[in-house]
Design a protein around this motif. Structure first.
Motif, short mmCIF file in Angstrom:
data_model
loop_
_atom_site.label_atom_id
_atom_site.label_comp_id
_atom_site.label_asym_id
_atom_site.label_seq_id
_atom_site.Cartn_x
_atom_site.Cartn_y
_atom_site.Cartn_z
N MET A 16 0.96 -1.00 0.05
CA MET A 16 -0.07 -0.13 0.18
C MET A 16 0.97 1.52 -0.01
O MET A 16 1.94 1.28 0.33
N ALA A 17 0.31 2.33 -0.57
CA ALA A 17 0.99 3.66 -0.24
C ALA A 17 0.16 4.43 0.78
O ALA A 17 -0.74 4.09 1.08
N SER A 18 1.10 5.55 1.45
CA SER A 18 0.62 6.05 2.41
C SER A 18 0.71 7.60 2.23
O SER A 18 1.79 7.98 1.70
N VAL A 19 -0.09 8.53 2.72
CA VAL A 19 0.25 9.96 2.67
C VAL A 19 -0.24 10.33 4.03
O VAL A 19 -1.43 10.18 4.51
N CYS A 20 0.45 11.31 4.36
CA CYS A 20 0.09 12.19 5.54
C CYS A 20 0.13 13.56 5.30
O CYS A 20 0.98 14.36 4.83
N VAL A 21 -1.10 14.10 5.66
CA VAL A 21 -1.45 15.72 5.31
C VAL A 21 -1.20 16.28 6.91
O VAL A 21 -1.97 16.03 7.72
N VAL A 22 -0.25 17.28 6.89
CA VAL A 22 -0.11 18.01 7.99
C VAL A 22 -1.12 19.31 8.17
O VAL A 22 -1.23 20.17 7.36
N MET A 23 -2.06 19.29 9.15
CA MET A 23 -2.95 20.23 9.50
C MET A 23 -2.26 21.32 10.52
O MET A 23 -1.78 20.92 11.67
N ALA A 24 -1.88 22.60 10.16
CA ALA A 24 -1.07 23.43 11.00
C ALA A 24 -2.01 24.73 11.43
O ALA A 24 -3.11 24.96 10.75
N SER A 25 -1.42 25.25 12.43
CA SER A 25 -2.03 26.57 12.86
C SER A 25 -1.77 27.88 11.78
O SER A 25 -0.89 27.76 11.27
N GLY A 26 -2.95 28.47 12.04
CA GLY A 26 -2.82 29.76 10.80
C GLY A 26 -1.67 30.57 11.37
O GLY A 26 -1.39 30.58 12.48
N GLY A 27 -0.86 30.97 10.36
CA GLY A 27 0.48 31.67 10.66
C GLY A 27 1.54 30.78 10.75
O GLY A 27 2.82 31.56 10.67
N TYR A 28 1.59 29.69 10.89
CA TYR A 28 2.80 28.71 10.96
C TYR A 28 3.41 28.64 9.43
O TYR A 28 2.81 28.90 8.63
N PRO A 29 4.77 28.92 9.62
CA PRO A 29 5.83 28.62 10.66
C PRO A 29 6.10 30.00 11.35
O PRO A 29 7.21 29.94 12.05
N GLY A 30 5.33 31.09 11.16
CA GLY A 30 5.56 32.41 11.69
C GLY A 30 4.69 32.35 12.95
O GLY A 30 4.34 31.25 13.40
N SER A 31 4.52 33.31 13.53
CA SER A 31 3.39 33.40 14.95
C SER A 31 2.22 32.87 14.63
O SER A 31 1.74 32.96 13.43
N TYR A 32 1.53 32.25 15.70
CA TYR A 32 0.42 31.83 15.34
C TYR A 32 -0.51 31.62 17.00
O TYR A 32 0.37 31.61 18.04
N ALA A 33 -1.52 31.47 16.90
CA ALA A 33 -2.57 31.70 17.98
C ALA A 33 -2.52 29.87 18.58
O ALA A 33 -2.50 29.32 17.84
N LYS A 34 -2.79 29.93 19.91
CA LYS A 34 -2.99 28.57 20.61
C LYS A 34 -4.50 28.65 21.06
O LYS A 34 -5.07 29.58 21.04
N GLY B 262 -11.27 20.33 29.57
CA GLY B 262 -12.01 19.14 28.91
C GLY B 262 -12.27 18.98 27.32
O GLY B 262 -12.61 18.18 26.60
N ARG B 263 -11.85 20.27 26.70
CA ARG B 263 -11.73 20.35 25.32
C ARG B 263 -10.44 20.08 24.66
O ARG B 263 -9.49 20.78 25.23
N LEU B 264 -10.51 19.58 23.61
CA LEU B 264 -9.24 19.47 22.67
C LEU B 264 -8.96 20.54 22.11
O LEU B 264 -9.95 21.02 21.15
N VAL B 265 -7.85 21.37 22.30
CA VAL B 265 -7.38 22.52 21.45
C VAL B 265 -6.01 22.57 20.88
O VAL B 265 -5.18 21.61 21.05
N THR B 266 -5.63 23.41 19.90
CA THR B 266 -4.40 23.48 19.44
C THR B 266 -3.20 23.97 20.52
O THR B 266 -3.78 24.97 21.24
N SER B 267 -2.30 23.62 20.32
CA SER B 267 -1.29 24.28 21.09
C SER B 267 0.27 24.09 20.57
O SER B 267 1.32 24.39 21.15
N GLY B 268 0.42 24.01 19.12
CA GLY B 268 1.50 24.11 18.61
C GLY B 268 1.45 24.43 17.12
O GLY B 268 0.13 24.83 16.53
N GLY B 269 2.59 24.70 16.54
CA GLY B 269 2.30 25.05 14.93
C GLY B 269 1.98 23.92 13.99
O GLY B 269 0.84 24.14 13.45
N ARG B 270 2.54 22.91 14.08
CA ARG B 270 1.81 21.38 13.57
C ARG B 270 1.06 20.90 14.33
O ARG B 270 1.51 20.72 15.62
#
Length: 442
Positions: free
Chosen positions: A334-352, A380-388
């Motif tokens: 099989m072939a595999s593909v990974c798509v990274v979902m990043a924070s807006g502004g990454y790799p510069g400054s971004y909100a968490k 109790g909620r899942l939130v963003t905490s990084g660039g990637r």
């Protein structure tokens, strides 16, 4: 076997996910881990993976934990602990650990060391020079017409390579690193390489000090925007295998790189146990190594491990013990593909702290796994905490199907400002390939 994994990103989530599938794993910790890792369970016992609040560079704290919990094997994900000598510390304490020792980690920790080594032992690479003086560096860059890569000698969190197309850019890069010291000590010495033209791919090889087992090919996507535009990132996605080398060409490339590398290691007394990850440019005159890494790539790990049919615990154990010669790596067709979902502004400054929705919907899709990289729990909620933030991975019978499946999963996941490339794998599927496709098992 009680296993401690060190690290907190998508690479470490993929490692934990695969290790947890092994019947040999009876207890599994990850330091510091992440929210996705904490949701994994061991196949043998059903027990949850435990995240430990210790940083990846807190070597004394990690050592005390490994000793107190009688860890049978420690698996190191990131580069910094290796460069700091975590393997040497474990070995001095009588503990088993997977990864290169401090001397062997220099292949990644020092670009100057790696470049000298490649030139001395005939490993195909770019024309290059190493400099601590800005004037001499500028003269060398001028000899290349300003078309060069200016690289900090030391580890620089993925920010240590500047691609230059003319002398103005080259001089600016040299000034930033050597004069302004924007990268601190990592840029006190620089390597300037000629700018190679061609298709860049990732190779990986598992090593045990004497034997190197080559992985299939993969391709990372470093630029932030579609079409390889925008700033360099830690990686916006990957796929495996690539169609750019057939099986015979891959074997030949492996020989041209790994055989002289192993000879050089033996001659210099370098005992390398772990992953050697060369970034390779496929030039008109053959494959050439751009640089070495001394650990699994991220996000390459997220596309390799879904294709791996071996027991990862057994593989890493053989690497530690020097018994790789008795193991044949087996890979899914099989072939595999990974798509990274990043924070807006990454790799510069971004909100968490942006709430993430839709992971449950994505998880319902077949042959799909979402690896966490920069997530956290808040009230109790899942939130963003990084660039990637997430590595959305899917595998299927061929690359086009895997690509479609990965993007189908991405479309089910939402958070404010989410940014991702829409062309992961496109180089392999475009008209430039004239119909070439990956060979089975490549």
């Amino acid at each position: 076997m009680r296993i401690l994994v060190i690290g907190s990103g998508g690479r470490e989530h993929a490692l934990v996910w695969k290790l947890a599938q092994s019947p040999h794993a009876t207890e599994l910790w990850c330091a510091p881990g992440n929210t996705g890792i904490a949701q994994e369970r061991l196949a043998k016992t059903g027990q949850a993976v435990q995240c430990v609040a210790l940083g990846a560079e807190d070597l004394p704290g990690l050592l005390a934990f490994a000793q107190a919990n009688r860890a049978d094997l420690t698996v190191v994900g990131p580069d910094n602990p290796l460069a700091l000598g975590i393997v040497d510390l474990w070995q001095q304490s009588g503990l088993r650990i997977w990864g290169p020792n401090r001397s062997a980690a220099r292949f990644e920790a020092s670009k100057a060391f790696a470049q000298r080594f490649m030139e001395q032992y005939g490993i195909p690479t770019a024309r290059a020079g190493t400099f601590e003086d800005a004037t001499a560096a500028s003269r060398f860059a001028a000899s290349l017409g300003g078309r060069c890569a200016v690289k900090a000698d030391g580890l620089a969190l993925g920010k240590g390579v500047l691609i230059c197309r003319d002398m103005a850019q080259a001089d600016s890069a040299i000034q930033e690193m050597l004069v302004k010291r924007t990268l601190g000590g990592a840029g006190a010495k620089i390597v300037i390489q000629e700018l190679l033209e061609g298709m860049e791919i990732s190779l990986h090889a598992l090593c045990d000090g004497q034997t190197a087992r080559l992985f299939p090919t993969a391709q990372d996507h470093k630029r932030a925007l579609d079409g390889d535009l925008g700033l360099n990132t830690g990686g916006m996605g990957a796929y495996s295998p690539t169609p750019f080398l057939n099986e015979a060409e891959l074997a030949a490339a492996g020989r041209s790189i790994l055989e002289p590398w192993l000879r050089g290691c033996a001659q210099e007394g370098i005992d390398f146990h772990g992953i050697l990850y060369p970034g390779v440019m496929l030039t008109r005159t053959g494959p050439k190594v751009l640089e070495f890494n001394a650990r699994f790539g991220d996000p390459e790990t997220q596309v390799y491990l879904p294709r791996l049919e071996n027991d990862l615990v057994e593989m890493l154990d053989a690497s530690v013990c020097g018994k790789l010669s008795g193991i044949e790596l087996k890979w899914s067709r099989m072939a595999s593909v990974c798509v990274v979902m990043a924070s807006g502004g990454y790799p510069g400054s971004y909100a968490k702290g942006k709430p993430i929705q839709g992971l449950e919907n994505a998880a319902r899709l077949p042959n799909t796994k979402v690896f966490h990289a920069g997530t956290a729990l808040a009230d109790g909620r899942l939130v963003t905490s990084g660039g990637r933030v997430l590595g959305v991975t899917a595998w299927a019978k061929d690359l086009r199907s895997a690509q479609a499946a990965a993007y189908a999963a991405v479309e089910r996941i939402h958070f404010e400002g989410a940014h991702f490339r829409r062309d992961i794998g496109a180089k392999a599927l475009g008209p430039a390939q004239n119909g070439r496709r990956p060979l089975p098992g490549q």
